[in-house]
Scaffold this active site. Sequence first.
Site, short mmCIF file in Angstrom:
data_model
loop_
_atom_site.label_atom_id
_atom_site.label_comp_id
_atom_site.label_asym_id
_atom_site.label_seq_id
_atom_site.Cartn_x
_atom_site.Cartn_y
_atom_site.Cartn_z
N GLU A 173 1.58 -0.37 -5.02
CA GLU A 173 0.60 0.44 -5.37
C GLU A 173 1.47 1.82 -5.29
O GLU A 173 1.69 2.53 -4.51
CB GLU A 173 -0.46 0.61 -4.13
CG GLU A 173 -1.61 1.72 -4.55
CD GLU A 173 -2.25 2.59 -3.57
OE1 GLU A 173 -3.28 2.93 -3.74
OE2 GLU A 173 -1.58 2.54 -2.39
N ASP A 193 0.89 -1.27 -0.12
CA ASP A 193 0.03 -0.07 -0.02
C ASP A 193 0.85 1.29 0.07
O ASP A 193 1.86 1.30 0.74
CB ASP A 193 -0.93 0.07 1.31
CG ASP A 193 -1.77 1.28 1.29
OD1 ASP A 193 -2.92 1.26 0.45
OD2 ASP A 193 -1.48 2.04 1.99
C1 GLC Z 1 -4.36 3.21 -0.57
C2 GLC Z 1 -5.55 2.54 -0.32
C3 GLC Z 1 -6.54 3.43 0.07
C4 GLC Z 1 -6.08 3.99 1.46
C5 GLC Z 1 -4.84 4.67 1.31
C6 GLC Z 1 -4.03 4.82 2.71
O1 GLC Z 1 -4.04 4.29 -1.35
O2 GLC Z 1 -5.90 2.06 -1.51
O3 GLC Z 1 -7.65 2.75 0.24
O4 GLC Z 1 -7.05 4.83 1.81
O5 GLC Z 1 -3.94 3.84 0.70
O6 GLC Z 1 -3.85 3.84 3.32
#
Ligand code: GLC
Length: 553
Positions: A258, A205
Site C-alpha cells: 500500500e 499497510d
Molecule cells: C492504511 C489503511 C487505513 C488505516 C491506515 C493506518 O492506509 O488502509 O485504513 O487507517 O493505514 O493503519
Amino acid sequence: MTWWRSAVIYQVYVRSFADGDGDGVGDLAGVRSRLPYVRDLGVDALWFNPWYLSPWVDGGYDVADYRSIDPVLGTLAEAEQLIAEAREHGLRTIVDVVPNHVSDQHAWFTAALASEPGSEERSRFWFRPGTGVSCELPPNEWVSHFGGPAWTRTKDADGVPGEWYLHLFAPEQPDLNWDHPDVRREHEDVLRFWFDRGAAGIRVDSAALLVKDPDLPELDPASPAPHPYVDRDELHDIYRGWRAAADSYPEPRVLIGELWLPDPDRMARYVRPDELHTAFNFDFLTSPWEADRLRECIDSTLAAHREVGAPATWVLANHDVTRQVTRLGRAATSFAFETKRAGVATDPALGLRRARAAALLAMALPGSLYVYQGEELGLPEVENLQPHWIQDPMHHRSGGVDPGRDGARVPIPWSGSRRPFGFSPDDAAWPTWLPQPDGWASLTVEAQTADPDSTLELYRSGLAIRRQEPGLGDGELRWLDSATGVLAFARGSLACVTNLSGRPVRLPAHDRALLSSAPLAGDRLPPDTTVWLRLGTHTDNAAPAGDATQRSD
Ligand code: GLC
C-alpha cells in the site's frame, strides 16, 4: 507460480461482510458461509483487512497481537480453517500486515510506557523529550494523517508529564522504530507465522512510511533532502528481506504494497524483482472520469511497471475511499483525502452508470485487479450516518469536518427486504454495527442474482470472460484509434472501448459485442459506457492509435 500477475483479488472488510453469530459484526464464521458466493463471482484470492486482536480504534489497523484473531471475529483455529476452506474453493488468502505502528495496547508499547526514558523498551518506538521551556511542545510539528499533532505526551508513573511519542495516525497507533533490530526480526517472524498457516501473501499497510529520519527534521517541501518519513531509500532493504522470506516457500508467497506515492517511477522501485510483487494503483483509483487523464495514468503505469518487469494493478475502491458510485456521480470525479466531503451533490444514476463502465475498463487492463466488497453490487457511499454511529478516527479527529471512511464500510446486503438484509442471522440479537440504508433491498445479492441488467451479473459476466479470454490479465495492450474522449484498446482479439466523451460514438469494426456496461444504441456506444468487442476478422485491421484515417466516430 505467477498467479498474482493476472489475479482478481476480492477485498473482504470482515466486520462488514457477513455476521455468523448475530452480534451485528461480521466475522470469520460469516465469511466461511459465504465462500461459495466469492468463488462464483470469479475471483482468485481474498484479501482480509486486519483480523487480529485489536481495540478497534482504527478499524483493526491498531494491532495488539499479530498472532491472534480478535474474539469478536473468531479464533486462530477458525482462521486456519478459513484459509484451508478458501483454498478448496480455489481462493488464495492475503492477510493484512501493519508494520508502521502497533496498538497502544500492544505488549511492547505498554512495556515502553512502564519503562524509563532511554530504556530499551522505549527504543522500539519514537519517544522524545518535548520542546519549549518545560517540554510542553511536541518534538516537531509533524501532523497526523488523521489530523492534529503526530505526537502525544506521556505521563510518568507519578502522573507528571513526561516524554512524547510519535504516531503518524491516531495516538492509539504508536509508530515503530524500524532502526531497531527487534522490530525487523518480529515482523519477519509474523510474516512466517501467517505464511506457515497457508496465507498466499500479505498486503503491507502504509508501506512507504516505516522508516524515519532519526533526526526527525521539520517538513520542508522546498528541501531537496529526502522526505523525513515518506518513501525513504532504506525501505527497500526491508522489503528485500521480506521477499527472501516469501521466496523461501515451495509456493512463493506474494507481497502487495500500500504505497500512496504520486510518482509512478518512485512507486515502481518497490516492485523491482527482488522486492514487493505488486502495489495498489492509487493514481488510477483517484483519477477523475476523464479520458485524457485516465489514458495518461494507464500509459505511465504500464511504462513504469514494464521497466521493472512487474504487473500493474487496477483499483477503483477500498475501505479508505468514497465508493465509486457516489464519487463518479459528482461534478468533480477525482478522489482526494483533502477534498473528500459528505453532502457534495451526486447523481447516483450517473455514478452507477460510470462505475459500471469503469469496472469493465479496469477488468480489461493488463495486470491484476482488486474488487472491494460491495462494489460488485453497485453500493453507494452511505453519506447520512449519524455522528454517534461513526467510529472512524478520521472523522472525530477532524472535529467532524471530514465524514471519515465508515460510509464505505457499511455491512453489505445479502437478501430479503428489510434490514439487516441477510447480513446477520434472522434471530440476531443486535443491529448491524453501522446501519444499512432502508433502500438497499434492491441491491442485495439475492435481488440482483439472475437479473441480466444488474451490476452483480455484470461483474460475474465480466470476470468470467476475463478468466477465459487469453488476451486479458497479464500482458500488453494496443491502443486503437478513437475519437476525442474515448479510450479504445485491443488485447489480442478483444477490444475494450470506453466512451467518456458525453455523446454517442461509432463502434470500431468488429465481429460481435461480448459485453457492455449499458445497452448499445445500434452501432453506437452511448456516453459513460464500456463495451468489449470480439474483433475476430477485424483484429489485424483495427486501426492503431495515430491513424487518423479510421476514426471511430
Ligand atoms: C492504511 C489503511 C487505513 C488505516 C491506515 C493506518 O492506509 O488502509 O485504513 O487507517 O493505514 O493503519
